[in-house]
Scaffold this active site. Structure first.
Site, mmCIF file in Angstrom:
data_model
loop_
_atom_site.group_PDB
_atom_site.id
_atom_site.type_symbol
_atom_site.label_atom_id
_atom_site.label_comp_id
_atom_site.label_asym_id
_atom_site.label_seq_id
_atom_site.Cartn_x
_atom_site.Cartn_y
_atom_site.Cartn_z
ATOM 1 N N GLU A 73 0.833 -1.137 0.189
ATOM 2 C CA GLU A 73 0.005 0.016 0.001
ATOM 3 C C GLU A 73 0.871 1.122 -0.085
ATOM 4 O O GLU A 73 2.294 1.138 0.427
ATOM 5 C CB GLU A 73 -0.789 -0.106 1.185
ATOM 6 C CG GLU A 73 -0.344 0.346 2.566
ATOM 7 C CD GLU A 73 -1.262 0.385 3.707
ATOM 8 O OE1 GLU A 73 -2.312 1.167 3.280
ATOM 9 O OE2 GLU A 73 -0.833 -0.132 4.792
ATOM 10 N N ASP A 182 16.339 -2.148 10.517
ATOM 11 C CA ASP A 182 17.020 -1.102 9.560
ATOM 12 C C ASP A 182 16.276 0.111 10.004
ATOM 13 O O ASP A 182 15.845 0.810 8.881
ATOM 14 C CB ASP A 182 17.005 -1.357 8.338
ATOM 15 C CG ASP A 182 17.861 -0.574 7.227
ATOM 16 O OD1 ASP A 182 18.462 0.015 7.971
ATOM 17 O OD2 ASP A 182 17.824 -0.719 6.063
#
Length: 277
Positions: A73, A182
């Site tokens: 999305e 990350d």
């Protein structure tokens, strides 16, 4: 880029970097499409699903995975604010608390050989955080950087000393947390509904690592994020002193990917970690 995505014709494509693009479809939807190595795409999709299942920090929904293509999305643009930062801190605490089977564990369905950015990253379960962090996070990247000549001398010796002394540097033992992996500021998007985390390198690890990475390159309202996190899930004594220890891994990744310009930062982090003992 294929002419169709999710069964609809592609009308427009705007590159976003890193192999990703914002794609407008003929049926009116706009999505994000990332093309890349099949294993890396599989790892990212598995990580997004695993993080999303935690009920904590929001991540984009995975709409489709097909070989080397991931469709997610689109996150609407917004502005970071104090309230959103507080919620990010609380939500990240919930994500971490959802846990992982072991330090180094990959998300369910994710490959052991994953990536962090463009660098390879191995996910293999280990019994303790100090052993795993030394063996699977610090030393492999140190060897790669040393072989390339981008990290030598004092820096290499200091990082080896950190790896040798990790049991005393690690602080109180904690259970494996469910990490984004990350979590630098570029992977935090601020939408009208709050923060959304993208591009994970998800695995089981130490929760302080995600927080240290948020601080590494700056994050809007970082103090508010950390205070809300600590209120929701109090951090162990001395956690601020251990920030350089947890930043050492992403700094080594940057040395490997971008060269010796980051070697001085890695050396500073290693020395700070050793002083904190």
């Amino acid at each position: 880029m294929a002419s169709t995505v999710l069964g609809a014709e592609v009308r427009d494509r705007v590159p976003l970097g890193g192999g990703a693009a914002r794609v407008r479809l003929a049926d009116g939807r706009t999505v994000v499409v990332k093309d890349g190595d099949e294993a890396a795409i599989a790892a990212e999709a598995a990580g997004l699903r695993w993080l999303g299942a935690a009920g904590g920090a929001r991540v984009p929904a995975v709409l489709d995975v097909n070989g080397g293509r991931l469709v997610t999305e689109l996150v609407a643009g917004g502005t970071p604010g104090t309230r959103a930062a507080e919620e990010l801190g609380r939500a990240l605490a919930r994500t971490h608390a959802a846990g992982a089977p072991a330090f180094g564990a990959a998300p369910p369905g994710g490959p052991a050989d994953a990536r962090i950015g463009a660098a390879p990253m191995r996910n293999a379960p280990a019994p303790s955080w100090p052993e795993w962090y030394a063996t699977d996070r610090l030393l492999p990247y140190l060897r790669t950087a040393r072989d390339a000549g981008t990290l030598t001398g004092d820096a290499a010796r200091a990082i080896e000393a950190v790896a040798d002394r990790l049991p005393e540097l690690a602080g109180a033992a904690e259970p494996p947390a469910r990490l984004h992996g990350d979590l630098w500021s570029g992977n935090v998007l601020w939408s009208p509904e709050g923060a959304v985390l993208i591009d994970p390198a998800a695995h089981g690890g130490h929760r302080e690592t995600d927080l240290a990475m948020l601080a590494l390159f700056g994050c809007p309202h970082l103090g508010t994020v950390l205070a809300a996190y600590d209120a929701a899930a109090p951090l162990a004594a001395g956690w601020r002193d251990r920030v350089p220890l947890h930043q050492l891994f992403p700094l080594l990744v940057h040395v490997v990917l971008f060269g010796g310009g980051y070697a001085a930062q890695a050396l500073s982090a290693a020395r700070a970690a050793l002083r904190a003992a």
